[in-house]
Design an enzyme around this catalytic site. Structure first.
Site, PDB file in Angstrom:
ATOM      1  N   TYR A 142       0.826  -1.204   0.000  1.00  0.00           N
ATOM      2  CA  TYR A 142       0.000   0.000   0.000  1.00  0.00           C
ATOM      3  C   TYR A 142       0.864   1.259   0.000  1.00  0.00           C
ATOM      4  CZ  TYR A 142      -4.601  -2.097   0.839  1.00  0.00           C
ATOM      5  OH  TYR A 142      -5.780  -2.772   0.720  1.00  0.00           O
ATOM      6  N   LYS A 189       3.852 -15.327   3.367  1.00  0.00           N
ATOM      7  CA  LYS A 189       4.136 -16.099   2.155  1.00  0.00           C
ATOM      8  C   LYS A 189       5.654 -16.266   2.109  1.00  0.00           C
ATOM      9  CE  LYS A 189       2.889 -18.042  -1.747  1.00  0.00           C
ATOM     10  NZ  LYS A 189       2.083 -19.279  -1.830  1.00  0.00           N
ATOM     11  N   ASP A 221      -1.985 -18.478   1.302  1.00  0.00           N
ATOM     12  CA  ASP A 221      -2.919 -19.232   0.451  1.00  0.00           C
ATOM     13  C   ASP A 221      -3.616 -20.320   1.269  1.00  0.00           C
ATOM     14  OD1 ASP A 221      -0.408 -20.415   0.678  1.00  0.00           O
ATOM     15  OD2 ASP A 221      -0.298 -21.091  -1.400  1.00  0.00           O
ATOM     16  N   ASP A 245      -6.095  -7.217   4.228  1.00  0.00           N
ATOM     17  CA  ASP A 245      -7.236  -6.634   3.523  1.00  0.00           C
ATOM     18  C   ASP A 245      -8.080  -7.745   2.907  1.00  0.00           C
ATOM     19  OD1 ASP A 245      -8.845  -4.624   2.252  1.00  0.00           O
ATOM     20  OD2 ASP A 245      -7.762  -5.060   0.392  1.00  0.00           O
ATOM     21  N   ASP A 249     -12.026  -9.530   4.322  1.00  0.00           N
ATOM     22  CA  ASP A 249     -13.267  -9.593   3.528  1.00  0.00           C
ATOM     23  C   ASP A 249     -13.761 -11.034   3.485  1.00  0.00           C
ATOM     24  OD1 ASP A 249     -13.124  -6.858   2.842  1.00  0.00           O
ATOM     25  OD2 ASP A 249     -13.810  -7.273   0.797  1.00  0.00           O
TER      26      ASP A 249
HETATM   27  C1  IPM Z   1     -10.396  -1.503   3.824  1.00  0.00           C
HETATM   28  C2  IPM Z   1     -10.643  -0.931   2.457  1.00  0.00           C
HETATM   29  C3  IPM Z   1      -9.499   0.009   2.111  1.00  0.00           C
HETATM   30  C4  IPM Z   1      -8.218  -0.799   2.086  1.00  0.00           C
HETATM   31  C5  IPM Z   1      -9.687   0.791   0.802  1.00  0.00           C
HETATM   32  C6  IPM Z   1     -10.997   1.544   0.765  1.00  0.00           C
HETATM   33  C7  IPM Z   1      -8.530   1.707   0.551  1.00  0.00           C
HETATM   34  O1  IPM Z   1     -10.792  -1.934   1.517  1.00  0.00           O
HETATM   35  O2  IPM Z   1     -10.339  -0.724   4.792  1.00  0.00           O
HETATM   36  O3  IPM Z   1     -10.280  -2.715   3.948  1.00  0.00           O
HETATM   37  O4  IPM Z   1      -7.903  -1.411   1.054  1.00  0.00           O
HETATM   38  O5  IPM Z   1      -7.533  -0.818   3.090  1.00  0.00           O
HETATM   39 MN    MN Z   2     -10.724  -3.943   2.320  1.00  0.00          MN
END
Ligand code: IPM
Ligand code: MN
Length: 349
Positions: A142, A189, A221, A245, A249
């Site tokens: 990032y 990794k 993975d 990240d 999710d």
């Molecule tokens: C998160 C989001 C952010 C990230 C984006 C919106 C920049 O996906 O907070 O997980 O990738 O960190």
């Molecule tokens: Mn995210």
């Protein structure tokens, strides 16, 4: 206690869900005798529209002067499909993380009894899952060097970590593991990436300092598979920025909806509390988004920023009650609007 809160709703569904979190905070303050004040700050696409900067200096000054930041989401589709855009709403979130020194993102994953059947995973797999993902937030790809070469036809992003950055996030992870079930999983990794080998090396060196903590190492993975194959294996999972990240999710499926997962970002300066779901532009302004993640982020704010554990618990109990009563938004099969769910939870508090 006086709670001096920076309110940064941002874009998309951010304003709608933060408004519900504010209702919950106010209800808790009435119940426990605290006094919350909110100062509004622009961030993301709405800040770009206003002044061309997704994280203006005035918003940063506000965050620095506050006890906590209540954050909604940033993002706007008009930027997603324009790879040439130089200024992007997401840069606002990256800037706030970097400038406030928020190097640790804590994303608890828990299951609610009343929702186990909402998970796409089998009930017996998810029922009772309860773990904490700790995502490094100010390093890695990032923030590493990025660019184009060969006349724009080659692009790169660099995953870079210093020993100091790795050690401080691992230390925090060891500490949290010590306060939980004493099981830490370091996800990397290391079979391919040099930065991961540094992570693993530093973690191994730290292990003797924490003799009561069981540490295991997992390639990312494999971790992606184990998270949905056997989520109850995990207690504290720590990993670098990009892996964290993606994995969080994925982990939100365990609870049943992205709309349930809250987060706290902590580090050098004011801590920030935000739902993990993002701006969900398709739902913006429709009063249909699930406010629970934002409301649970407010619970984390009481606990992490102010050390007010009973206050956090009052929010959590009201949220659990709302889910049990079926007072949920459509993502969880309910028929409540965002504001109805928020009102129900606030009045329950
Ligand atoms: C998160 C989001 C952010 C990230 C984006 C919106 C920049 O996906 O907070 O997980 O990738 O960190
Ligand atoms: Mn995210």
């Amino acid at each position: 206690m006086k709670l001096n809160i920076a309110k940064l709703p941002g874009d998309g569904i951010g304003p709608e869900v933060v408004e519900q979190a504010v209702k919950a905070v106010d209800a808790v303050c009435r119940k426990f005798g605290h006094e919350a004040s909110y100062t509004y700050g622009y961030v993301g696409a709405c800040a770009i529209d206003r002044c061309g900067d997704p994280y203006p200096a005035e918003t940063h000054a506000l965050c620095m002067a506050s006890d906590a930041v209540l954050f909604g989401a940033v993002g706007d589709p008009k930027y997603d499909n324009d790879p040439t855009a130089i200024v992007r709403p997401e840069q606002g979130l990256l800037a706030i993380r970097k400038q406030l020194g928020l190097y640790a993102n804590l994303r608890p994953v828990e299951t609610f009894k009343s929702l186990v059947d909402k998970s796409p995973l089998k009930t017996e797999l998810v029922d009772g899952a309860d773990f904490l993902c700790i995502r490094e937030l100010t390093g890695g790809m990032y923030f590493g060097e990025k660019g184009r070469k060969d006349g724009g036809n080659t692009a790169y992003d660099t995953c870079i970590y210093s020993r100091a950055e790795v050690e401080r996030i691992l230390r925090l992870a060891f500490d949290y593991a010590g306060r939980r079930r004493k099981h830490l999983t370091v996800v990397d990794k290391a079979n391919v990436l040099e930065s991961s080998r540094l992570w693993r090396q530093v973690a191994r060196e730290m292990e003797p300092e924490y003799p009561d903590i069981q540490v295991d190492y997992m390639f990312v993975d494999n971790a992606a598979m184990q998270l949905i194959r056997c989520p109850k294996f995990f207690d504290v999972l720590v990993t670098e920025n990009t892996f964290g990240d993606i994995l969080t999710d994925e982990a939100s499926c365990i609870s049943g909806s992205m709309g349930l997962l809250a987060s706290a970002s902590v580090g050098a300066h004011t801590s920030l509390f935000e739902p993990i779901h993002g701006s969900y532009p398709q739902a913006a302004g429709k009063n249909i988004a699930n406010p629970v993640a934002a409301i649970l982020s407010a619970a984390m704010m009481f606990e992490y920023a102010f050390g007010l554990m009973d206050e956090g618990k009052a929010i959590r109990e009201a949220v659990a009650a709302s889910l049990e009563a079926g007072m949920t938004t459509e993502d969880l099969g309910g028929s409540c609007s965002t504001s109805e769910a928020g009102d129900w939870i606030a009045s329950r508090i």
